[in-house]
Design a protein around this motif. Structure first.
Motif, PDB file in Angstrom:
ATOM      1  N   ALA A  46       1.196 -10.763  -6.215  1.00  0.00           N
ATOM      2  CA  ALA A  46       1.410  -9.326  -6.405  1.00  0.00           C
ATOM      3  C   ALA A  46       1.336  -8.927  -7.869  1.00  0.00           C
ATOM      4  CB  ALA A  46       2.749  -8.902  -5.805  1.00  0.00           C
ATOM      5  N   TYR A  47       1.697  -9.841  -8.776  1.00  0.00           N
ATOM      6  CA  TYR A  47       1.689  -9.557 -10.207  1.00  0.00           C
ATOM      7  C   TYR A  47       0.493 -10.180 -10.911  1.00  0.00           C
ATOM      8  CZ  TYR A  47       6.168  -7.206 -10.247  1.00  0.00           C
ATOM      9  OH  TYR A  47       7.180  -6.296 -10.052  1.00  0.00           O
ATOM     10  N   SER A  48      -0.554 -10.472 -10.171  1.00  0.00           N
ATOM     11  CA  SER A  48      -1.758 -11.071 -10.738  1.00  0.00           C
ATOM     12  C   SER A  48      -2.882 -10.052 -10.738  1.00  0.00           C
ATOM     13  CB  SER A  48      -2.162 -12.290  -9.899  1.00  0.00           C
ATOM     14  OG  SER A  48      -3.493 -12.656 -10.173  1.00  0.00           O
ATOM     15  N   PRO A  49      -3.784 -10.117 -11.735  1.00  0.00           N
ATOM     16  CA  PRO A  49      -4.965  -9.246 -11.701  1.00  0.00           C
ATOM     17  C   PRO A  49      -5.827  -9.489 -10.461  1.00  0.00           C
ATOM     18  CG  PRO A  49      -4.679 -10.217 -13.878  1.00  0.00           C
ATOM     19  CD  PRO A  49      -3.692 -10.892 -12.970  1.00  0.00           C
ATOM     20  N   ALA A  50      -5.612 -10.626  -9.807  1.00  0.00           N
ATOM     21  CA  ALA A  50      -6.371 -10.935  -8.592  1.00  0.00           C
ATOM     22  C   ALA A  50      -5.800 -10.231  -7.359  1.00  0.00           C
ATOM     23  CB  ALA A  50      -6.390 -12.446  -8.358  1.00  0.00           C
ATOM     24  N   ASN A  51      -4.698  -9.490  -7.517  1.00  0.00           N
ATOM     25  CA  ASN A  51      -4.102  -8.774  -6.391  1.00  0.00           C
ATOM     26  C   ASN A  51      -5.076  -7.714  -5.891  1.00  0.00           C
ATOM     27  OD1 ASN A  51      -2.613  -7.247  -4.584  1.00  0.00           O
ATOM     28  ND2 ASN A  51      -1.107  -6.554  -6.075  1.00  0.00           N
ATOM     29  N   ALA A  52      -5.622  -7.973  -4.703  1.00  0.00           N
ATOM     30  CA  ALA A  52      -6.561  -7.026  -4.103  1.00  0.00           C
ATOM     31  C   ALA A  52      -5.890  -6.216  -3.005  1.00  0.00           C
ATOM     32  CB  ALA A  52      -7.769  -7.775  -3.550  1.00  0.00           C
ATOM     33  N   GLY A  53      -4.551  -6.202  -2.991  1.00  0.00           N
ATOM     34  CA  GLY A  53      -3.829  -5.438  -1.990  1.00  0.00           C
ATOM     35  C   GLY A  53      -3.391  -6.289  -0.820  1.00  0.00           C
ATOM     36  N   PHE A  73       9.028   2.807  -4.325  1.00  0.00           N
ATOM     37  CA  PHE A  73       7.783   2.813  -3.559  1.00  0.00           C
ATOM     38  C   PHE A  73       8.065   3.458  -2.206  1.00  0.00           C
ATOM     39  CE2 PHE A  73       7.061  -0.612  -6.580  1.00  0.00           C
ATOM     40  CZ  PHE A  73       5.750  -0.374  -6.989  1.00  0.00           C
ATOM     41  N   PRO A  74       8.326   4.775  -2.184  1.00  0.00           N
ATOM     42  CA  PRO A  74       8.760   5.425  -0.940  1.00  0.00           C
ATOM     43  C   PRO A  74       7.723   5.415   0.168  1.00  0.00           C
ATOM     44  CG  PRO A  74       8.262   7.061  -2.629  1.00  0.00           C
ATOM     45  CD  PRO A  74       8.231   5.724  -3.308  1.00  0.00           C
ATOM     46  N   ASP A  75       6.460   5.221  -0.167  1.00  0.00           N
ATOM     47  CA  ASP A  75       5.412   5.246   0.858  1.00  0.00           C
ATOM     48  C   ASP A  75       5.036   3.857   1.366  1.00  0.00           C
ATOM     49  OD1 ASP A  75       5.247   8.034   0.679  1.00  0.00           O
ATOM     50  OD2 ASP A  75       3.864   7.894  -1.022  1.00  0.00           O
ATOM     51  N   ALA A  76       5.646   2.816   0.823  1.00  0.00           N
ATOM     52  CA  ALA A  76       5.376   1.442   1.263  1.00  0.00           C
ATOM     53  C   ALA A  76       6.469   1.005   2.223  1.00  0.00           C
ATOM     54  CB  ALA A  76       5.307   0.504   0.067  1.00  0.00           C
ATOM     55  N   HIS A  77       6.077   0.561   3.406  1.00  0.00           N
ATOM     56  CA  HIS A  77       7.050   0.178   4.429  1.00  0.00           C
ATOM     57  C   HIS A  77       6.891  -1.261   4.910  1.00  0.00           C
ATOM     58  CE1 HIS A  77       8.147   4.370   4.471  1.00  0.00           C
ATOM     59  NE2 HIS A  77       6.888   4.693   4.698  1.00  0.00           N
ATOM     60  N   GLU A  84      -0.407  -3.282  -1.902  1.00  0.00           N
ATOM     61  CA  GLU A  84      -1.369  -2.207  -2.142  1.00  0.00           C
ATOM     62  C   GLU A  84      -0.879  -1.273  -3.247  1.00  0.00           C
ATOM     63  OE1 GLU A  84      -4.318  -1.531  -0.800  1.00  0.00           O
ATOM     64  OE2 GLU A  84      -4.413  -2.969   0.863  1.00  0.00           O
ATOM     65  N   SER A  85       0.392  -0.858  -3.152  1.00  0.00           N
ATOM     66  CA  SER A  85       0.964   0.052  -4.146  1.00  0.00           C
ATOM     67  C   SER A  85       1.024  -0.596  -5.518  1.00  0.00           C
ATOM     68  CB  SER A  85       2.366   0.496  -3.716  1.00  0.00           C
ATOM     69  OG  SER A  85       2.311   1.244  -2.530  1.00  0.00           O
ATOM     70  N   HIS A  86       1.372  -1.881  -5.533  1.00  0.00           N
ATOM     71  CA  HIS A  86       1.507  -2.561  -6.818  1.00  0.00           C
ATOM     72  C   HIS A  86       0.151  -2.795  -7.469  1.00  0.00           C
ATOM     73  CE1 HIS A  86       3.079  -5.524  -9.763  1.00  0.00           C
ATOM     74  NE2 HIS A  86       4.072  -4.665  -9.734  1.00  0.00           N
ATOM     75  N   ALA A  87      -0.884  -2.987  -6.661  1.00  0.00           N
ATOM     76  CA  ALA A  87      -2.228  -3.118  -7.218  1.00  0.00           C
ATOM     77  C   ALA A  87      -2.607  -1.843  -7.980  1.00  0.00           C
ATOM     78  CB  ALA A  87      -3.237  -3.402  -6.110  1.00  0.00           C
ATOM     79  N   LYS A  88      -2.159  -0.695  -7.478  1.00  0.00           N
ATOM     80  CA  LYS A  88      -2.417   0.576  -8.164  1.00  0.00           C
ATOM     81  C   LYS A  88      -1.715   0.604  -9.522  1.00  0.00           C
ATOM     82  CE  LYS A  88      -1.385   5.516  -7.773  1.00  0.00           C
ATOM     83  NZ  LYS A  88      -0.702   6.548  -6.978  1.00  0.00           N
TER      84      LYS A  88
END
Length: 201
Positions: A46-53, A73-77, A84-88
């Motif tokens: 999740a904390y890698s540049p390779a995070n593709a979601g 992250f209110p929209d992540a469930h 996905e949110s963290h990749a952003k």
């Protein structure tokens, strides 16, 4: 369990994650050891540049898993939606990284249910320090500020049990996250007058 620490090289050898763990239980059961491996692998991705979601972490997530972090992250469930949110976020803070794991705690709790079956709850809790600079993409309308921030966050995980003989690994079933977001926002210059009207991470 007595506390100890692991250097980055020791953590890499034991868990595959090259980050210092400042406080860590010295003796873990086989289940606890595997639980920690799964959680740290998830965090590393999740904390890698390779995070593709979601596709990057799906193999670590149980079907029907839940994620809760309403203030950040209110929209992540689900754990996949968090990735996905963290990749952003990482597109804006493209040098974001975990500095160290401040503590990692693991507990497998096996107990009888109505004296007829055995239930196991597997817990992993961690606190980590992260850092990054807004030198990548604009973030929710805010152009790169060039400013650097360092902050802390905590995660509490519940994992499924695993069957090592069948080649199974534990997977994340529930994740509760608490993050000092305002400390990060202030340092990056992301605090705006209308934050009451805008929700962003």
């Amino acid at each position: 369990m007595s506390p100890t620490s692991l250097s980055a090289s020791e953590a890499k050898r034991r868990f595959g994650v090259e980050k210092e763990i400042a406080l860590f239980p010295e003796n873990l059961t086989t289940q606890e050891e595997e639980n920690v491996k799964v959680v740290l692998e998830y965090m590393e991705i999740a904390y890698s540049p390779a995070n593709a979601g979601s596709d990057s972490v799906a193999h670590l997530c149980a079907p029907g898993n839940t994620f809760e972090a309403r203030s950040t992250f209110p929209d992540a469930h689900t754990a996949e939606e968090y990735a996905e949110s963290h990749a952003k976020v990482m597109r804006a803070l493209n040098n974001l990284e975990i500095v160290r794991f401040d503590y990692v705690i693991a507990k497998d709790n096996t107990y009888a249910v109505l004296c007829t079956s055995v239930q196991t709850e597997n817990f992993v809790s961690l606190r980590y320090t992260a850092t990054g600079s807004h030198v990548g993409a604009p973030h929710n309308g805010i152009q790169p500020t060039g400013r650097r921030a360092q902050w802390t966050a905590c995660g509490n995980f519940v994992l499924d049990s695993f069957n090592a003989a069948a080649g199974e690994k534990p997977r994340i079933r529930k994740w509760l996250k608490d993050w000092d977001k305002m400390q990060m926002w202030q340092q990056l210059g992301w605090v705006r007058p209308n934050n009451d009207e805008v929700s962003f991470a």
